[in-house]
Design a protein around this motif. Structure first.
Motif, PDB file in Angstrom:
ATOM      1  N   THR A 106      14.210  68.250 173.324  1.00 36.92           N
ATOM      2  CA  THR A 106      14.494  68.390 171.894  1.00 36.92           C
ATOM      3  C   THR A 106      13.549  67.501 171.079  1.00 36.92           C
ATOM      4  OG1 THR A 106      16.203  66.678 171.995  1.00 36.92           O
ATOM      5  CG2 THR A 106      16.912  68.956 172.281  1.00 36.92           C
ATOM      6  N   THR A 197      14.377  72.152 155.100  1.00 39.14           N
ATOM      7  CA  THR A 197      14.649  73.493 155.635  1.00 39.14           C
ATOM      8  C   THR A 197      14.373  73.597 157.126  1.00 39.14           C
ATOM      9  OG1 THR A 197      12.410  74.223 155.046  1.00 39.14           O
ATOM     10  CG2 THR A 197      14.160  74.566 153.417  1.00 39.14           C
ATOM     11  N   GLN A 198      13.748  72.582 157.707  1.00 37.69           N
ATOM     12  CA  GLN A 198      13.380  72.638 159.120  1.00 37.69           C
ATOM     13  C   GLN A 198      14.118  71.615 159.982  1.00 37.69           C
ATOM     14  OE1 GLN A 198      11.301  75.064 160.302  1.00 37.69           O
ATOM     15  NE2 GLN A 198      11.308  75.837 158.203  1.00 37.69           N
ATOM     16  N   ALA A 199      15.034  70.868 159.384  1.00 32.69           N
ATOM     17  CA  ALA A 199      15.715  69.796 160.127  1.00 32.69           C
ATOM     18  C   ALA A 199      16.511  70.319 161.307  1.00 32.69           C
ATOM     19  CB  ALA A 199      16.625  69.004 159.188  1.00 32.69           C
ATOM     20  N   HIS A 200      16.897  71.598 161.274  1.00 32.86           N
ATOM     21  CA  HIS A 200      17.672  72.153 162.393  1.00 32.86           C
ATOM     22  C   HIS A 200      16.884  72.118 163.703  1.00 32.86           C
ATOM     23  CE1 HIS A 200      15.238  75.522 160.901  1.00 32.86           C
ATOM     24  NE2 HIS A 200      15.267  75.970 162.147  1.00 32.86           N
ATOM     25  N   GLY A 203      18.107  69.587 166.335  1.00 36.30           N
ATOM     26  CA  GLY A 203      19.450  69.665 166.902  1.00 36.30           C
ATOM     27  C   GLY A 203      19.442  69.415 168.406  1.00 36.30           C
ATOM     28  N   HIS A 205      21.937  70.144 171.754  1.00 36.91           N
ATOM     29  CA  HIS A 205      23.147  70.835 172.194  1.00 36.91           C
ATOM     30  C   HIS A 205      24.098  69.914 172.952  1.00 36.91           C
ATOM     31  CE1 HIS A 205      20.538  71.009 175.759  1.00 36.91           C
ATOM     32  NE2 HIS A 205      21.652  71.085 176.457  1.00 36.91           N
ATOM     33  N   THR A 225      25.965  65.583 161.288  1.00 36.33           N
ATOM     34  CA  THR A 225      25.190  66.017 162.448  1.00 36.33           C
ATOM     35  C   THR A 225      23.889  65.228 162.463  1.00 36.33           C
ATOM     36  OG1 THR A 225      23.989  67.777 161.286  1.00 36.33           O
ATOM     37  CG2 THR A 225      26.144  68.355 162.270  1.00 36.33           C
ATOM     38  N   PRO A 227      20.751  66.444 162.668  1.00 33.21           N
ATOM     39  CA  PRO A 227      19.799  66.993 161.687  1.00 33.21           C
ATOM     40  C   PRO A 227      20.160  66.642 160.245  1.00 33.21           C
ATOM     41  CG  PRO A 227      20.329  68.641 163.341  1.00 33.21           C
ATOM     42  CD  PRO A 227      21.278  67.496 163.563  1.00 33.21           C
ATOM     43  N   ASP A 228      21.446  66.670 159.914  1.00 29.75           N
ATOM     44  CA  ASP A 228      21.846  66.360 158.538  1.00 29.75           C
ATOM     45  C   ASP A 228      21.560  64.899 158.187  1.00 29.75           C
ATOM     46  OD1 ASP A 228      22.650  68.898 157.922  1.00 29.75           O
ATOM     47  OD2 ASP A 228      24.770  68.552 158.338  1.00 29.75           O
ATOM     48  N   ARG A 231      17.952  64.628 157.659  1.00 31.73           N
ATOM     49  CA  ARG A 231      17.622  65.296 156.406  1.00 31.73           C
ATOM     50  C   ARG A 231      17.891  64.355 155.218  1.00 31.73           C
ATOM     51  NH1 ARG A 231      20.631  69.406 157.003  1.00 31.73           N
ATOM     52  NH2 ARG A 231      19.106  70.936 157.706  1.00 31.73           N
TER      53      ARG A 231
END
Length: 250
Positions: A106, A197-200, A203, A205, A225, A227-228, A231
């Motif tokens: 990741t 817009t690309q922080a996902h 992630g 799992h 989360t 990513p959040d 962000r």
């Protein structure tokens, strides 16, 4: 009646089992916090300094515990994470190697666990040196949030990362060639302006639950989360950079 030598041998085994239980059960590790015991481990496993304060501060003499035990027992420790930007304000993201125990394969920002008695900034500089081969004379560190955040990350393998984390950002010198260590398998440059817009992409799992609190209200955790959180941090960095440019223009 058993010979005294056998009796002594048997007693030694019992004492070893008792000591092992005392030092490695979660409740007793927490019970002994604040003393100067050091839990040794075989091989070269990293030792982390367990934090007992409610604001992430540390002091000499805190107990050292193997990193695997720290994460299995959810013991509080310290670390730093760094938003690394190049001169074009592109965020440097590292892809974790497939052999990593946590979140293999990741993307992430640079992060490092604190060594014993190490300040947050020292940890950050060491992380930059070990992961990107940067030295302290090449870059400066700027805090993202004013103090450390208390992160509690629950993983699907029953591990808990209970870490006080200081977030920094830094800007690489112009034309700096980016190199990375064996713990990463690749590097990606993502424009800071596109991060929202690309922080996902960051992630993981393995993460089942992600909680965060700040040092001002350490007992008030909120759900978020990974990513959040990044962000939010990237937005702060972007705002601070804009403020610097605005002041330079005036």
């Amino acid at each position: 009646m058993l010979p005294s030598r056998i009796s002594r041998w048997g007693l030694s085994i019992v004492l070893c089992v008792v000591c092992h239980t005392l030092f490695y059960s979660g409740d007793n590790i927490k019970h002994f916090l604040g003393r100067d015991e050091i839990l040794h481990t075989t091989g070269t496993e990293e030792l982390l300094q367990v934090v007992t304060s409610t604001d992430g501060s540390t002091h000499p003499g805190l107990m050292l515990v193997p990193i695997d035990v720290v994460h299995r027992q959810g013991l509080s420790h310290r670390g730093s994470m760094i938003f690394v930007l190049n001169a074009q304000h592109e965020l440097v993201l590292l892809k974790r190697a497939p052999g990593m125990k946590t979140c293999p394969g990741t993307w992430s920002v640079v992060g490092e666990h604190a060594a014993p008695n190490e300040e947050f900034a020292e940890t950050a500089f060491r992380g930059l040196r070990e992961e990107l081969f940067l030295n302290e004379t090449e870059v400066k560190l700027y805090p993202v949030w004013t103090g450390p955040l208390h992160l509690r990350i629950h993983y699907d393998n029953q591990r808990l990362d209970n870490q006080w984390t200081m977030f920094y950002y830094t800007i690489l010198p112009a034309r700096k060639v980016i190199s990375f260590c064996e713990e990463a398998s690749g590097v990606m440059l993502l424009p800071l302006a596109d991060f929202a817009t690309q922080a996902h992409l960051l992630g993981c799992h393995n993460m089942q639950r992600f909680l965060v609190a700040d040092s001002a209200t350490p007992s008030k955790f909120r759900n978020t989360t990974y990513p959040d959180l990044l962000r939010d941090g990237a937005a702060i960095v972007s705002r601070k950079l804009n403020e610097v440019f605005s002041s330079d223009e005036t």
